[in-house]
Design an enzyme around this catalytic site. Structure first.
Site, PDB file in Angstrom:
ATOM      1  CB  ILE A 155      -0.968  -0.007   1.195  1.00 51.77           C
ATOM      2  CG1 ILE A 155      -1.935  -1.190   1.084  1.00 51.77           C
ATOM      3  CG2 ILE A 155      -1.745   1.308   1.266  1.00 51.77           C
ATOM      4  CD1 ILE A 155      -2.812  -1.401   2.300  1.00 51.77           C
ATOM      5  CG  ASP A 174       9.558  -0.463   5.336  1.00 52.05           C
ATOM      6  OD1 ASP A 174      10.058  -1.407   5.993  1.00 52.05           O
ATOM      7  OD2 ASP A 174       8.437  -0.522   4.810  1.00 52.05           O
ATOM      8  CB  ALA A 234      -2.102   1.194   9.210  1.00 48.87           C
ATOM      9  CG  ASP A 259     -10.802   3.233   6.624  1.00 43.70           C
ATOM     10  OD1 ASP A 259     -11.999   3.590   6.694  1.00 43.70           O
ATOM     11  OD2 ASP A 259     -10.452   2.136   6.130  1.00 43.70           O
ATOM     12  CD  GLU A 264     -11.965   0.096  13.566  1.00 44.41           C
ATOM     13  OE1 GLU A 264     -12.388  -0.941  12.999  1.00 44.41           O
ATOM     14  OE2 GLU A 264     -10.949   0.695  13.185  1.00 44.41           O
ATOM     15  CG  HIS A 283     -11.639  -0.812   9.395  1.00 46.53           C
ATOM     16  ND1 HIS A 283     -11.040  -1.089  10.591  1.00 46.53           N
ATOM     17  CD2 HIS A 283     -10.827  -1.343   8.451  1.00 46.53           C
ATOM     18  CE1 HIS A 283      -9.929  -1.764  10.387  1.00 46.53           C
ATOM     19  NE2 HIS A 283      -9.782  -1.927   9.092  1.00 46.53           N
ATOM     20  N   GLY A 285     -11.638   1.124   3.911  1.00 47.67           N
ATOM     21  CA  GLY A 285     -10.557   1.197   2.935  1.00 47.67           C
ATOM     22  C   GLY A 285     -10.600   0.110   1.878  1.00 47.67           C
TER      23      GLY A 285
END
Length: 320
Positions: A155, A174, A234, A259, A264, A283, A285
């Site tokens: 992504i 990263d 994420a 998102d 949740e 959520h 995505g």
């Protein structure tokens, strides 16, 4: 005829994925609901099933034991498997499979939806117009801004490709760096601290680990530009939401688009819901027609492979 339990709502509604199972001669049993299924509910419905295509339901060791010895595969219609006890499944020889790469584009595009919504105050201005106002909010362009990307996997890499087309300067962090991103999109890999400090927009594409849990906290938030926006598609646990609320309320950072949250759905009195510089989506995505079909087809194909005594292509590796 094998029995395939589907608890993932999107898969249950997808014709392409179900057709693969039906054409292979399998019986489909659907148990879907608005919420995530509890351990107790899963224990009740899983006995007698040969396979399951699961959403974010609780698939604990007790659920897996209730499905044994008939259960032969647990297929997730996504890439996360934190709700599945993969070690318990491995002990019983049951593979847990994923659908990697199937939702990459959909999540990537939502990143830009959130980014532009914050940069141009789109939700706020839409709400104002509906209330009879014609007030303009001063926005900012993406062009020339610094995009910080935390995590350059599937992504993150797709976000970088599109950010380059927007004319953004891209910096990234990263552990596993990709030289091709540097060659093709002028990405500069920096330390985590440098990326956080320099970013005008910071987008996170990291898993939740002991090192990344609450990564965005009082210390990291106060190191950011006051004009900076954070995008989180994420995991909610990457952010300390109390520290984030304070940072947004006091102008330590400019805005937050997400998102995902730690809870949740959020409680009605969740502090972030009170702030105009926060844009939230439920959520969603991976919830596009395109991604749902790709996920459903991949999950169904994995089930058919395993029930046909073949090796799955996308099984989760389990360390002893």
């Amino acid at each position: 005829m094998a029995k395939v339990l589907i608890t993932a709502r999107s898969v249950a509604a997808n014709k392409e994925g179900k057709a693969i199972l039906e054409n292979a001669g399998h019986e489909i049993i659907t148990h879907v609901s608005d919420g995530v299924k509890s351990e107790a509910e899963m224990i009740r419905i899983i006995p007698g099933m040969d396979a399951i295509i699961a959403g974010l339901d609780e698939i604990t060791d007790k659920v897996i034991e209730a499905g044994a010895p008939g259960l032969k595969i647990i297929a997730r219609n996504g890439v996360g498997y934190n709700k599945v006890d993969v070690k318990a499944a491995a002990k019983l020889g049951i593979p847990v499979t994923l659908a990697p790469g199937t939702n990459t584009i959909s999540v990537c595009e939502l990143v830009f939806g959130l980014m532009l919504s914050l940069a141009r105050a789109i939700p706020v201005q839409d709400a104002q117009i509906r209330q009879g106002s014609w007030k303009r909010n001063l926005g900012c362009e993406l062009y020339g801004k610094v995009l910080g990307v935390l995590g350059t996997g599937n992504i993150g890499s797709e976000v970088i490709k599109r950010a380059h087309a927007f004319g953004m300067e891209i910096i990234a962090f990263d552990v596993w760096q990709k030289p091709e991103l540097c060659r093709n999109y002028n990405v500069r890999y920096l330390s985590l601290e440098e990326v956080v400090e320099k970013a005008d927009f910071l987008t996170m594409h990291l898993p939740v680990t002991p090192d990344t849990k609450s990564l965005m906290n009082e210390r990291t938030l106060t190191s950011m530009k006051k004009s900076a926006f954070i995008i989180n598609t994420a995991r909610g646990e990457l952010v300390d939401e109390k520290d984030l609320f304070h940072a947004l309320k006091t102008g330590t950072i400019a805005g937050y688009g997400a998102d995902t949250l730690t809870q949740e759905p959020p409680a009605p009195d969740h502090p972030l819901l009170t702030l105009p510089n926060v844009v939230l989506t439920p959520h969603c995505g991976a919830y596009t027609e395109d991604a749902v079909t790709r996920c459903s087809v991949t999950a169904a194909q994995e089930v058919v492979r395993v029930l046909s005594h073949q090796e799955p292509k996308h099984a989760v590796a389990v360390n002893a």
